[in-house]
Design an enzyme around this catalytic site. Structure first.
Site, PDB file in Angstrom:
ATOM      1  N   SER A   1      43.086  11.908  40.288  1.00 35.54           N
ATOM      2  CA  SER A   1      43.731  13.349  40.040  1.00 35.54           C
ATOM      3  C   SER A   1      44.817  13.551  41.173  1.00 35.54           C
ATOM      4  CB  SER A   1      42.371  14.047  40.376  1.00 35.54           C
ATOM      5  OG  SER A   1      42.830  15.527  40.377  1.00 35.54           O
TER       6      SER A   1
ATOM      7  N   HIS B   1      45.416  11.773  35.870  1.00 38.93           N
ATOM      8  CA  HIS B   1      44.747  13.327  35.829  1.00 38.93           C
ATOM      9  C   HIS B   1      45.625  14.433  36.563  1.00 38.93           C
ATOM     10  CE1 HIS B   1      40.966  15.490  34.589  1.00 38.93           C
ATOM     11  NE2 HIS B   1      41.311  15.996  35.972  1.00 38.93           N
TER      12      HIS B   1
ATOM     13  N   ASP C   1      45.402  18.489  36.941  1.00 39.59           N
ATOM     14  CA  ASP C   1      44.614  19.630  37.069  1.00 39.59           C
ATOM     15  C   ASP C   1      45.582  20.973  37.036  1.00 39.59           C
ATOM     16  OD1 ASP C   1      41.925  18.765  37.299  1.00 39.59           O
ATOM     17  OD2 ASP C   1      42.604  17.736  39.048  1.00 39.59           O
TER      18      ASP C   1
ATOM     19  N   MET D   1      45.437  25.163  37.040  1.00 41.22           N
ATOM     20  CA  MET D   1      44.321  26.142  37.293  1.00 41.22           C
ATOM     21  C   MET D   1      44.905  27.520  37.335  1.00 41.22           C
ATOM     22  SD  MET D   1      42.459  24.398  40.437  1.00 41.22           S
ATOM     23  CE  MET D   1      41.639  22.797  40.350  1.00 41.22           C
TER      24      MET D   1
ATOM     25  N   HIS E   1      43.977  18.377  32.312  1.00 39.66           N
ATOM     26  CA  HIS E   1      42.851  18.960  32.430  1.00 39.66           C
ATOM     27  C   HIS E   1      43.112  20.447  32.426  1.00 39.66           C
ATOM     28  CE1 HIS E   1      38.778  19.815  34.756  1.00 39.66           C
ATOM     29  NE2 HIS E   1      38.968  20.588  33.603  1.00 39.66           N
TER      30      HIS E   1
ATOM     31  N   MET F   1      42.563  24.150  33.103  1.00 34.04           N
ATOM     32  CA  MET F   1      41.318  25.251  33.557  1.00 34.04           C
ATOM     33  C   MET F   1      41.755  26.510  33.579  1.00 34.04           C
ATOM     34  SD  MET F   1      40.098  22.726  36.702  1.00 34.04           S
ATOM     35  CE  MET F   1      41.409  21.872  36.647  1.00 34.04           C
TER      36      MET F   1
ATOM     37  N   MET G   1      32.055  17.973  33.434  1.00 29.91           N
ATOM     38  CA  MET G   1      32.519  18.405  34.875  1.00 29.91           C
ATOM     39  C   MET G   1      31.297  18.068  36.026  1.00 29.91           C
ATOM     40  SD  MET G   1      35.568  19.406  35.280  1.00 29.91           S
ATOM     41  CE  MET G   1      35.470  19.451  36.911  1.00 29.91           C
TER      42      MET G   1
ATOM     43  N   ASP H   1      34.397  14.139  35.990  1.00 28.39           N
ATOM     44  CA  ASP H   1      35.353  14.732  36.958  1.00 28.39           C
ATOM     45  C   ASP H   1      34.628  15.559  38.030  1.00 28.39           C
ATOM     46  OD1 ASP H   1      37.677  15.807  38.158  1.00 28.39           O
ATOM     47  OD2 ASP H   1      38.229  16.904  36.459  1.00 28.39           O
ATOM     48  N   GLY H   2      34.840  15.217  39.352  1.00 31.14           N
ATOM     49  CA  GLY H   2      34.337  16.064  40.464  1.00 31.14           C
ATOM     50  C   GLY H   2      33.485  15.255  41.332  1.00 31.14           C
TER      51      GLY H   2
ATOM     52  N   SER I   1      39.751  12.936  45.796  1.00 36.24           N
ATOM     53  CA  SER I   1      39.732  12.552  47.215  1.00 36.24           C
ATOM     54  C   SER I   1      39.238  11.258  47.478  1.00 36.24           C
ATOM     55  CB  SER I   1      38.613  13.572  47.807  1.00 36.24           C
ATOM     56  OG  SER I   1      38.603  15.038  47.351  1.00 36.24           O
TER      57      SER I   1
HETATM   58  C1  DX5 Z   1      38.121  19.910  39.814  1.00 38.73           C
HETATM   59  C2  DX5 Z   1      39.329  19.202  39.371  1.00 38.73           C
HETATM   60  C3  DX5 Z   1      39.327  17.723  39.607  1.00 38.73           C
HETATM   61  C4  DX5 Z   1      39.525  17.594  41.000  1.00 38.73           C
HETATM   62  C5  DX5 Z   1      38.507  16.249  41.533  1.00 38.73           C
HETATM   63  O1  DX5 Z   1      38.187  21.340  39.610  1.00 38.73           O
HETATM   64  O2  DX5 Z   1      38.992  19.201  37.766  1.00 38.73           O
HETATM   65  O3  DX5 Z   1      40.083  16.931  38.785  1.00 38.73           O
HETATM   66  O4  DX5 Z   1      40.819  16.952  41.496  1.00 38.73           O
HETATM   67  O5  DX5 Z   1      38.817  16.038  42.964  1.00 38.73           O
HETATM   68  P1  DX5 Z   1      37.814  15.304  43.647  1.00 38.73           P
HETATM   69  O6  DX5 Z   1      37.791  13.638  42.854  1.00 38.73           O
HETATM   70  O7  DX5 Z   1      38.063  15.384  44.956  1.00 38.73           O
HETATM   71  O8  DX5 Z   1      36.090  15.962  43.484  1.00 38.73           O
HETATM   72 ZN    ZN Z   2      39.976  17.682  36.592  1.00 35.30          ZN
END
Ligand code: DX5
Ligand code: ZN
Length: 225
Positions: A10, A35, A37, A39, A68, A70, A139, A177-178, A200
């Site tokens: 990600s 990936h 993200d 937001m 993704h 959001m 998630m 994811d997460g 991470s």
């Molecule tokens: C969270 C995101 C994830 C995020 C995951 O809302 O959708 O894709 O980047 O990060 P880690 O792997 O650090 O939990």
């Molecule tokens: Zn994500």
């Protein structure tokens, strides 16, 4: 025989001051997808980046972009993200009152369509569209931030999802994811996941490329009891 699973680092956890360097690392790694993200500060309490940056990323990335969304009203931005280079576009069921139509809209652009469930959203919310989708994303944290703790109940939910899909002879990608990393990847694969998103755990590790290789090399073992 174990089937190969995919690893999707990600970008949210990358170093934005050295984005090109991190993108090159992913290009040269065993990662399968990248990936992305998105937001909006409305559906989730954080703002990341949009289609312009996605387009720049796409111009350097050699791996398919797994976008993704959001965001509220994702249907307004599907064609923009497809034009920016998305190969897979996933929308949250919680943001889509006309989910079936939104899935069609994604597929009409030529992208693969994914549907995402928040941790509290039951599998039943997507039971009537399982035949229509290319990917289900569970998630395993509340969306909005990287670096959160994996929610253990995801394993139970994943097991239920896999059993429903098996009963109906369906095989969309199952993405998690997460909070995913080397500590829980094996359990997730065993329960039927086949795409692991890792933010991470990849980018904050000492050797991100090696961590991707380690995530790729984990064997999925079906345990029959
Ligand atoms: C969270 C995101 C994830 C995020 C995951 O809302 O959708 O894709 O980047 O990060 P880690 O792997 O650090 O939990
Ligand atoms: Zn994500």
């Amino acid at each position: 025989m174990s089937q190969t699973h995919l690893v999707a680092p990600s970008l949210l956890a990358a170093d934005f001051l050295n984005l090109e360097r991190d993108l090159e690392m992913i290009n040269n790694s065993e990662a399968d997808w990248l990936h992305i993200d998105i937001m909006d500060g409305r559906f989730v309490p954080n703002i990341s980046f949009g289609m312009d940056i996605t387009k720049k990323v796409a111009s350097v990335a050699t791996k398919p972009l797994d976008v993704h969304l959001m965001i509220v009203e994702p249907e307004k931005y599907i064609s923009a993200f497809r034009d920016a280079g998305a190969e897979i576009i996933s929308v949250h069921v919680e943001t889509c009152p006309h989910l079936h139509r939104t899935i069609q809209q994604i597929q009409d652009t030529g992208a693969k369509a994914g549907v995402v469930l928040n941790p509290h959203t039951p599998i039943s919310a997507i039971e009537n569209v399982l035949e229509d989708i290319d990917l289900v994303l569970l998630m395993s944290v509340n969306p909005g931030f990287g670096g959160q703790k994996f929610i253990y109940n995801t394993l139970v939910k994943l097991r239920n999802l896999k059993s429903i899909l098996d009963q109906r002879n369906l095989s969309p990608f199952i993405e998690i994811d997460g909070g995913v990393g080397l500590q829980n990847a094996e359990s997730l694969l065993r329960e039927g996941a086949n795409v692991l998103v890792a933010g991470s755990s990849v980018f904050k590790s000492e050797d991100p490329s090696k961590t991707i290789s380690l995530l790729k090399s984990i064997e999925r073992e079906r345990v029959y009891i």
